[in-house]
Design an enzyme around this catalytic site. Structure first.
Site, PDB file in Angstrom:
ATOM      1  N   GLU A  82     -14.440  -1.108 -34.151  1.00 43.28           N
ATOM      2  CA  GLU A  82     -12.748  -0.694 -34.824  1.00 43.28           C
ATOM      3  C   GLU A  82     -12.875  -1.737 -36.619  1.00 43.28           C
ATOM      4  O   GLU A  82     -11.849  -1.482 -37.203  1.00 43.28           O
ATOM      5  CB  GLU A  82     -11.618  -1.536 -33.955  1.00 43.28           C
ATOM      6  CG  GLU A  82     -11.488  -0.752 -32.583  1.00 43.28           C
ATOM      7  CD  GLU A  82     -12.401  -0.666 -31.831  1.00 43.28           C
ATOM      8  OE1 GLU A  82     -12.921  -1.672 -32.097  1.00 43.28           O
ATOM      9  OE2 GLU A  82     -12.489   0.196 -30.982  1.00 43.28           O
ATOM     10  N   HIS A 151      -5.074  -0.613 -21.942  1.00 42.50           N
ATOM     11  CA  HIS A 151      -4.156   1.104 -22.259  1.00 42.50           C
ATOM     12  C   HIS A 151      -2.354   0.504 -22.655  1.00 42.50           C
ATOM     13  O   HIS A 151      -2.257   1.381 -22.830  1.00 42.50           O
ATOM     14  CB  HIS A 151      -4.525   1.705 -21.406  1.00 42.50           C
ATOM     15  CG  HIS A 151      -6.002   2.394 -21.593  1.00 42.50           C
ATOM     16  ND1 HIS A 151      -7.388   1.804 -20.434  1.00 42.50           N
ATOM     17  CD2 HIS A 151      -6.759   3.055 -22.470  1.00 42.50           C
ATOM     18  CE1 HIS A 151      -8.916   1.786 -21.388  1.00 42.50           C
ATOM     19  NE2 HIS A 151      -8.211   3.041 -21.915  1.00 42.50           N
TER      20      HIS A 151
END
Ligand SMILES: [Mg+2]
Lengths: 351, 385
Positions: A82, A151
């Site tokens: 990322e 999540h």
């Protein structure tokens, strides 16, 4: 893209929508996809990059079909890193492109946090305006989808606390399209938070003729009311709308619901006008309460509206715990019942 | 880190799974990516005879200017006319080469120790050193000079160089990005991610690692277990090159070849330039706590300026005129630095804080700017209804 004045009308009502026949019910994910497609068609410098955004179309399918239509150089599957994705996007923006980065999930964006804080948010400032970074970081956020650990985070407070970023979050299909187009067109970096449990929520919306929406930085009154103001955004907007309907039925309270849409810049004007009108306010969000967005919002409202307030500004938020496992998340997420409980504590007997 | 997936069906425990064709060996031959076993050297070797005299003269002049630039900036920091100065004394060859191998359209990505490379690229001293003065974070227009701002968080600018090089290639432009980083910076995650992206995207980028043996006080042995930093490149599909970073002719050749390779589309290169930081980390550092005088003295004998002079002398190129021209250029540089940073820094205005946060200041920042101007609290006054 034109912008409309806030009509105060909820989306899909007569004031905001196209004439009959009604456009088909469209899910938010589809409107986001259309926004990317239209932005890429309109401007060759718009590039999408991220994990699985190519052949797969993203794990939420928001980039569906873009690689096929625009080629892999415009919609690029990146290595799984990322900081590298966002750092590469920074370099692309330095060269004059408009990158749109997809972070796969809120909690997987943390490796890129240093790039966000030390470079994305500061490049314009460090270079005295010579090197603005017109890039968008899209991020699915929040819970309510039964996701296992990592999540379901709501990380907006971190980004709100970082000067130099815009932090935007749509709650309606029309805003999903309109705000994403505005974010891509912006010359400032935008953290664009997509409420993942609203990805499949539908509104009547016409991709051929997208509704104009107010610009980034404007809050919108989604439901006018007289007695108290619910200040909310993203995934908690439907919760507040439901609470407001229930309040009329059960208690006779007429609640105003303000959709903030943009956490940075913050629309003090619309928020304070509403609270001064009603005299009472509750901030509702999924993110933890302590040091959370609601703390800032409650402080701002109190500083500006103290003499109009009949009760302290209350907060209904996620608890100050790590995001719980999916079988327990319903205990954590603010629901209409907790919102109405807070409304009931707004010192009505003294009002 | 995708959403959690279910694994495939269980294999038959009795039969070994079939190999996929091509899965048994490396995907490609690592040999062309491997660095030499010892740093490439030119000065004092037979290769020196082939060095271009004019290039040698120009590089020597840059070294003499560079040494003087470091001395003057260190003095300015001691006098309080710069807030801090991380000196590149001993590393001038790397600095000179970084500036010399790039074309005007290429991009340089420097760190806080690379103000000399920035200045040698053409950026006026007043701008190159502005961050270290303390009056602003930047100093120059990055697009005008094709030079990114000085990067202080280690290695975080390396992915920027990759992204810029990638963008330029997508646009069909003939641009190479050269990023500077230190030995300590190669331990950072952003180094790993930048090399991964550079390799996968085949971006026209060169990473020049100035291995100056220390990350402030921590020696290379505590930083790196690879055969060399240059060897790290191979794992990313990036070519690794090892060069004597104090031998300006060797560094010019190796880094120049790396830039040419990247420009030609043959992929990124990582060059490890072995050098030594003669001065403290900054003027606030005390190197006696972590390294010996003997070590420093040994490196002094392998000084980039001295080596370049040896070469010019041996080649019969160090005449009086050449030496005087270099010394004159160095003094002009120092005079420019002194003039750029007078004794008393100008007072900044409070509005300055708010000007370049967003394209247009938000309502909140306009409110705070007005309050700062008036010396007042930022919170608005609210009057009773
Ligand atoms: Mg070092």
């Amino acid at each position: 893209m034109t912008t409309l004045k806030d009509t105060g009308a909820p989306p899909g009502t007569a004031e905001n929508s196209a004439p009959l026949p009604r456009p088909a019910a469209t899910p938010m994910a589809r409107a986001l996809n259309q926004a990317l497609r239209d932005a890429m068609s309109a401007d060759a410098s718009v590039h999408v990059l991220g994990e699985d955004v190519g052949a797969l179309g993203g794990v939420f399918r928001v980039t569906d079909g873009l690689a096929a239509e625009f080629g892999e150089d415009r919609c690029t599957d990146t290595p799984l890193a990322e900081a590298g994705i966002l750092g590469t996007a920074v370099g692309m923006a330095m060269y004059g492109l408009r990158p749109v980065v997809e972070m796969q999930f809120d909690a997987f964006a943390y490796p890129a946090f240093e790039q966000v804080v030390s470079h994305v948010a500061k490049m314009r400032n460090r270079t005295r305006g010579a090197l603005p970074l017109p890039l968008v970081v899209r991020m699915p956020y929040g819970g309510g989808i039964g996701g296992v650990e990592h999540h379901s985070d709501s990380s907006e407070a971190y980004y709100m606390a970082t000067p130099g970023l815009h932090v935007v979050t749509p709650a309606t299909v029309a805003d999903a399209y309109g705000l994403l187009r505005a974010a891509i067109a912006s010359d400032d970096p935008v953290v664009f938070l997509e409420p993942k449990r609203l990805y499949w929520s539908k509104d009547a919306w016409d991709p051929e003729e997208p509704d104009a929406v107010p610009p980034i930085g404007r809050a919108v009154v989604r439901r006018p009311g007289r007695d108290a103001t619910l200040l909310t955004y993203g995934p908690s907007l439907p919760v507040c709308m439901a609470a407001a309907e229930e309040a009329v039925r059960a208690d006779g309270w007429d609640l105003e619901v303000v959709d903030l849409r943009s956490l940075v810049p913050f629309d003090d004007e619309t928020v304070c006008a509403s609270v001064r009108r009603t005299g009472r306010a509750v901030v509702v969000h999924e993110s933890s309460g302590f040091g959370g967005p609601g703390a800032e919002i409650a402080a701002r409202v109190t500083e500006r509206c103290f003499h109009h307030l009949a009760a302290p500004v209350l907060r209904v938020t996620g608890f100050d715990v790590p995001y719980p496992p999916p079988l327990l998340e319903h205990h954590h997420l603010p629901g209409a019942e907790r919102v109405l409980d807070a409304v009931a504590r707004l010192q009505w007997e003294q009002g | 880190m995708p959403g959690i997936e279910q694994s495939g069906t269980a294999r038959d425990a009795a039969a070994p799974a079939a190999w996929r064709p091509g899965a048994a060996g490396p995907l490609r031959d690592p040999a062309p990516l491997l660095p030499d076993t010892a740093p490439v050297r030119v000065i004092g070797t037979p290769a020196a005879a082939g060095a271009d005299p004019e290039t040698a003269r120009l590089l020597h002049r840059s070294l003499v200017r560079g040494r003087r630039f470091n001395e003057q900036a260190t003095a300015l920091a001691r006098q309080g006319r710069l807030a801090v100065y991380p000196s590149s004394t001993g590393q001038e060859a790397c600095q000179a080469v970084a500036a010399a191998v790039l074309r005007p359209g290429d991009w340089l990505f420097p760190t806080y120790r690379d103000t000399l490379a920035v200045h040698l690229r053409g950026v006026p001293a007043a701008q190159a050193l502005a961050l270290l003065r303390g009056g602003e974070h930047g100093g120059w227009d990055p697009r005008r000079w094709r030079t990114a701002p000085l990067c202080t968080p280690l290695a975080t600018h390396l992915p920027h160089a990759v992204g810029l090089a990638h963008a330029a290639r997508l646009r069909g432009d003939d641009v190479v990005a050269l990023a500077l980083v230190g030995d300590g910076g190669t331990s950072e995650g952003d180094f790993h991610e930048a090399l991964t992206f550079a390799g996968v995207l085949r971006a026209p980028v060169v990473f020049l690692v100035q291995n100056n043996q220390f990350a402030i006080s921590v020696p290379l042995a505590r930083q790196n277990a690879a055969p060399s930093i240059a060897h790290k490149a191979v794992g990313y599909g990036v070519a690794g090159r090892l060069v004597d970073g104090n031998d300006v002719l060797a560094a010019h050749q190796v880094v120049g070849d790396a830039v040419a390779r990247a420009r030609g589309g043959a992929g990124p290169v990582l060059v490890e330039a072995v050098t030594y930081r003669i001065d403290p980390h900054t003027n606030a550092d005390d190197p006696r706590r972590y390294r010996s005088d003997a070590e420093r003295t040994a490196w002094r004998a392998h000084d980039p300026v001295g080596l370049a002079e040896d070469h010019l002398r041996a080649a019969g190129l160090l005449d009086e005129e050449t030496a005087a021209a270099a010394a004159g250029a160095a003094e002009r540089t120092a005079a420019e630095q002194r003039a750029a940073f007078p004794d008393t820094p100008p007072p900044g205005s409070p509005e300055d804080l708010f000007t370049h946060v967003y394209a247009r200041p938000t309502a909140q920042l306009r409110e705070q700017a007005a309050a700062a101007r008036a010396g007042a609290a930022a919170a608005p006054r609210e009057v009773p209804a």
